[in-house]
Design a protein around this motif. Structure first.
Motif, PDB file in Angstrom:
ATOM      1  N   LEU A 145      -6.889   8.524   1.658  1.00  0.00           N
ATOM      2  CA  LEU A 145      -6.891   7.159   2.173  1.00  0.00           C
ATOM      3  C   LEU A 145      -6.149   6.206   1.246  1.00  0.00           C
ATOM      4  N   LEU A 146      -6.181   6.483  -0.073  1.00  0.00           N
ATOM      5  CA  LEU A 146      -5.442   5.629  -1.006  1.00  0.00           C
ATOM      6  C   LEU A 146      -3.948   5.664  -0.708  1.00  0.00           C
ATOM      7  N   GLN A 147      -3.422   6.844  -0.372  1.00  0.00           N
ATOM      8  CA  GLN A 147      -2.006   6.962  -0.029  1.00  0.00           C
ATOM      9  C   GLN A 147      -1.729   6.351   1.343  1.00  0.00           C
ATOM     10  N   GLN A 148      -2.671   6.532   2.284  1.00  0.00           N
ATOM     11  CA  GLN A 148      -2.482   5.972   3.623  1.00  0.00           C
ATOM     12  C   GLN A 148      -2.450   4.443   3.591  1.00  0.00           C
ATOM     13  N   ALA A 149      -3.144   3.856   2.609  1.00  0.00           N
ATOM     14  CA  ALA A 149      -3.201   2.393   2.511  1.00  0.00           C
ATOM     15  C   ALA A 149      -2.033   1.815   1.728  1.00  0.00           C
ATOM     16  N   ASP A 150      -1.099   2.642   1.298  1.00  0.00           N
ATOM     17  CA  ASP A 150       0.039   2.180   0.499  1.00  0.00           C
ATOM     18  C   ASP A 150       0.787   1.064   1.240  1.00  0.00           C
ATOM     19  N   GLY A 151       0.969  -0.066   0.564  1.00  0.00           N
ATOM     20  CA  GLY A 151       1.637  -1.219   1.169  1.00  0.00           C
ATOM     21  C   GLY A 151       0.711  -2.108   1.975  1.00  0.00           C
ATOM     22  N   GLY A 152      -0.569  -1.738   2.052  1.00  0.00           N
ATOM     23  CA  GLY A 152      -1.511  -2.518   2.859  1.00  0.00           C
ATOM     24  C   GLY A 152      -2.825  -2.750   2.146  1.00  0.00           C
ATOM     25  N   THR A 153      -3.924  -2.634   2.898  1.00  0.00           N
ATOM     26  CA  THR A 153      -5.262  -2.962   2.392  1.00  0.00           C
ATOM     27  C   THR A 153      -6.188  -1.771   2.548  1.00  0.00           C
ATOM     28  N   LEU A 154      -6.960  -1.478   1.510  1.00  0.00           N
ATOM     29  CA  LEU A 154      -8.003  -0.454   1.567  1.00  0.00           C
ATOM     30  C   LEU A 154      -9.355  -1.156   1.581  1.00  0.00           C
ATOM     31  N   PHE A 155     -10.145  -0.889   2.624  1.00  0.00           N
ATOM     32  CA  PHE A 155     -11.468  -1.495   2.741  1.00  0.00           C
ATOM     33  C   PHE A 155     -12.509  -0.435   2.427  1.00  0.00           C
ATOM     34  N   HIS A 159     -14.943 -19.353   3.814  1.00  0.00           N
ATOM     35  CA  HIS A 159     -14.816 -18.127   3.013  1.00  0.00           C
ATOM     36  C   HIS A 159     -13.488 -17.436   3.311  1.00  0.00           C
ATOM     37  N   LEU A 160     -13.123 -17.386   4.613  1.00  0.00           N
ATOM     38  CA  LEU A 160     -11.914 -16.681   5.012  1.00  0.00           C
ATOM     39  C   LEU A 160     -10.671 -17.356   4.441  1.00  0.00           C
ATOM     40  N   ARG A 161     -10.657 -18.683   4.470  1.00  0.00           N
ATOM     41  CA  ARG A 161      -9.505 -19.407   3.913  1.00  0.00           C
ATOM     42  C   ARG A 161      -9.364 -19.145   2.412  1.00  0.00           C
ATOM     43  N   LEU A 162     -10.493 -19.220   1.683  1.00  0.00           N
ATOM     44  CA  LEU A 162     -10.434 -19.005   0.242  1.00  0.00           C
ATOM     45  C   LEU A 162     -10.106 -17.557  -0.088  1.00  0.00           C
ATOM     46  N   ALA A 163     -10.698 -16.618   0.652  1.00  0.00           N
ATOM     47  CA  ALA A 163     -10.457 -15.200   0.387  1.00  0.00           C
ATOM     48  C   ALA A 163      -9.001 -14.834   0.641  1.00  0.00           C
ATOM     49  N   THR A 164      -8.376 -15.444   1.642  1.00  0.00           N
ATOM     50  CA  THR A 164      -6.963 -15.165   1.918  1.00  0.00           C
ATOM     51  C   THR A 164      -6.098 -15.601   0.744  1.00  0.00           C
ATOM     52  N   GLN A 196      -5.580  -9.519   8.369  1.00  0.00           N
ATOM     53  CA  GLN A 196      -4.653 -10.056   9.360  1.00  0.00           C
ATOM     54  C   GLN A 196      -4.080 -11.407   8.953  1.00  0.00           C
ATOM     55  N   GLN A 197      -4.786 -12.151   8.123  1.00  0.00           N
ATOM     56  CA  GLN A 197      -4.306 -13.469   7.704  1.00  0.00           C
ATOM     57  C   GLN A 197      -3.569 -13.426   6.366  1.00  0.00           C
ATOM     58  N   SER A 198      -3.567 -12.260   5.727  1.00  0.00           N
ATOM     59  CA  SER A 198      -2.944 -12.156   4.413  1.00  0.00           C
ATOM     60  C   SER A 198      -1.466 -11.800   4.535  1.00  0.00           C
ATOM     61  N   LEU A 199      -0.774 -11.782   3.403  1.00  0.00           N
ATOM     62  CA  LEU A 199       0.639 -11.433   3.386  1.00  0.00           C
ATOM     63  C   LEU A 199       0.874  -9.966   3.706  1.00  0.00           C
ATOM     64  N   ARG A 200      -0.170  -9.160   3.668  1.00  0.00           N
ATOM     65  CA  ARG A 200      -0.051  -7.732   3.961  1.00  0.00           C
ATOM     66  C   ARG A 200      -0.414  -7.393   5.401  1.00  0.00           C
ATOM     67  N   GLY A 221       1.090  -4.372   6.964  1.00  0.00           N
ATOM     68  CA  GLY A 221       0.799  -3.076   6.364  1.00  0.00           C
ATOM     69  C   GLY A 221      -0.451  -2.466   6.974  1.00  0.00           C
ATOM     70  N   PRO A 222      -0.782  -1.223   6.581  1.00  0.00           N
ATOM     71  CA  PRO A 222      -1.960  -0.545   7.151  1.00  0.00           C
ATOM     72  C   PRO A 222      -3.264  -1.156   6.649  1.00  0.00           C
ATOM     73  N   PHE A 223      -4.299  -1.057   7.476  1.00  0.00           N
ATOM     74  CA  PHE A 223      -5.660  -1.428   7.094  1.00  0.00           C
ATOM     75  C   PHE A 223      -6.492  -0.155   7.203  1.00  0.00           C
ATOM     76  N   VAL A 224      -6.895   0.389   6.062  1.00  0.00           N
ATOM     77  CA  VAL A 224      -7.563   1.691   6.006  1.00  0.00           C
ATOM     78  C   VAL A 224      -8.989   1.489   5.523  1.00  0.00           C
ATOM     79  N   THR A 225      -9.942   2.128   6.189  1.00  0.00           N
ATOM     80  CA  THR A 225     -11.355   1.926   5.855  1.00  0.00           C
ATOM     81  C   THR A 225     -12.010   3.233   5.411  1.00  0.00           C
ATOM     82  N   LEU A 226     -12.967   3.109   4.515  1.00  0.00           N
ATOM     83  CA  LEU A 226     -13.818   4.223   4.095  1.00  0.00           C
ATOM     84  C   LEU A 226     -15.224   3.687   3.918  1.00  0.00           C
TER      85      LEU A 226
END
Length: 440
Positions: free
Chosen positions: A223-233, A145-150, A178-182, A185-190
């Motif tokens: 959080l949307l602004q904090q995740a700019d350039g990265g990933t929002l979870f 799953h992780l390989r395909l999701a990346t 951590q395995q993606s191209l981003r 960038g930041p990883f922000v969670t909500l």
């Protein structure tokens, strides 16, 4: 550095022999101290021919990682192993039965099986000071799953992770980031279920100064602004109110966010990973989740297996035990009956429940060993205690599952279980498992 020089050489040569012995002893202590410092992230065995010297002056030191691969051996142990085996081993399983080794706990020196007359004790990794964590145990399905999701995420597609509560959806999301191209960038969670509905909007979109009564005079970045350039979870996305689903859809479609009270929109560059234990497709049919947002978020869906179905649960138990032992500032190992109870339990709370159970066991156990009575009542279950029941015991089923998943290839199955091939063959014989190549 040790300085044993003198202004004048003594006439009695016996003193020189004494000094030489002191230097050799000091050098050995320095070597052992450096060994212990370097091996803090590994399992370590101290050994000596006399029980009383195992802790204070061990002659033999061995260190191995979470997979059982030997990482360090001091000079005396190296010499003894070469004499004993004719070579240096690569895996601790070549020297000791792993089941027996688990009984050599950290509380006292015990006779070591297999090395003739030595006593020893085993200590767990010191997680507070090690440079790298234990290797993350991983189910083969989750790895796929992780390989395909990346690959999906790197094509700028949203990922939806589904699974039971406590199944490790946030851990999966962090690994994916951590395995993606981003990854830089930041990883922000909500967690949409953990924040009151009245606060989710301001947390997600932010606000400008004076946007509402009680707002900070400096405003707040969402959080949307904090995740700019990265990933929002977005965890538990199924609990997001419908009115916020509309606003989130617009952000994802246009790539712009408007904080509460702001007169203009701001550009954001984010990728979204969502997680839920709910059936979003059923919620769409019931009108509780926007269909257009569902298709925007579910570009690729991945279902995480519950703990009771994971092939790596043995490794997870030992991994989380080491982490929780560190949190309780203790060194513990699992007794066989406790391990068996943990393997047979169905874990309705999955990894989250397992972590809590192991922390409880670490807190109440004594003597550096978690016994079955140290587990909560609901986890103890029925522990198999006789050889007659071996055909249905969880250890046999775990071994059989690994062999089947790896198409009866002993090396692959042993690697997945974290044991040597010799140990795997012994357990196959003990549990009366007939491997295809053994027929006839």
């Amino acid at each position: 550095m040790v300085d044993v020089s003198a202004l004048q050489s003594p006439d009695d040569r016996r003193s020189q022999h004494l000094i030489r012995q002191l230097v050799e002893q000091t050098a050995r202590e320095i070597e052992n101290a450096f060994f212990m410092h370097s091996a803090q992230g590994h399992w370590v065995m101290r050994a000596h021919g006399t029980p009383g010297y195992v802790e204070s002056q061990p002659d033999y030191l061995l260190a191995w990682d979470a997979d059982g691969r030997l990482q360090a051996i001091n000079s005396l142990a190296r010499q003894r192993l070469v004499e004993h085996l004719g070579r240096l081993p690569e895996h601790i399983g070549e020297l000791f039965d792993m089941d027996q080794l688990r009984r050599v706990n950290a509380s006292s020196a015990q006779r070591l099986p297999g090395l003739g007359g030595l006593y020893g004790r085993v200590s767990a990794p010191s997680q507070r000071q090690r440079a790298q964590p234990l290797r993350q145990a991983q189910d083969a399905r989750i790895e796929q799953h992780l390989r395909l999701a990346t690959r999906v995420k790197d094509c700028n597609l949203a990922v939806l992770v589904q699974g039971e509560t406590g199944a490790g959806k946030e851990v999966f999301a962090r690994q994916l980031h951590q395995q993606s191209l981003r990854r830089d960038g930041p990883f922000v969670t909500l967690n949409c279920a953990a924040i009151p509905e009245s606060l989710i909007e301001s947390e997600l979109f932010g606000y400008v100064a004076g946007a509402f009564t009680g707002a900070s005079s400096k405003g707040m970045q969402g959080l949307l602004q904090q995740a700019d350039g990265g990933t929002l979870f977005l965890d538990e996305i199924g609990d997001m109110p419908l009115n916020l689903q509309t606003r989130l859809l617009r952000v994802l479609a246009e790539g712009e966010v408007a904080p509460l009270g702001a007169a203009r929109r701001e550009r954001v560059d984010i990728q979204v990973i969502c997680a839920t234990h709910r059936d979003l497709s059923a919620m769409v049919e019931d009108g509780r989740f926007r269909e257009d947002l569902y298709f925007r978020l579910a570009n690729a869906r991945f279902e995480l297996p519950p703990l009771r179905e994971r092939e790596d649960r043995l490794g997870l138990i030992h991994q989380l035990l080491a982490e929780e032992a560190e949190a309780c500032d203790v060194e513990v190992m699992l007794a066989d009956d406790a391990l068996q109870a943990l393997l047979v339990y169905r874990w309705p709370g999955n990894l989250r429940q397992l972590r809590q159970v192991l922390r409880y066991a670490c807190a109440v156990s004594e003597g550096g060993r978690v016994q079955v009575q140290d587990l909560p009542q609901e986890v103890r279950g029925e522990v198999v205690a006789s050889a007659e029941s071996s055909m249905s015991c969880p250890a046999r089923q775990l071994l059989l599952d690994a062999l089947i998943r790896h198409r009866w290839k002993p090396a692959d199955a042993a690697r997945a279980l974290g044991i040597s091939r010799a140990t795997l063959y012994r357990r196959v014989h003990e549990h009366r498992i007939e491997m295809p190549r053994m027929k006839g």
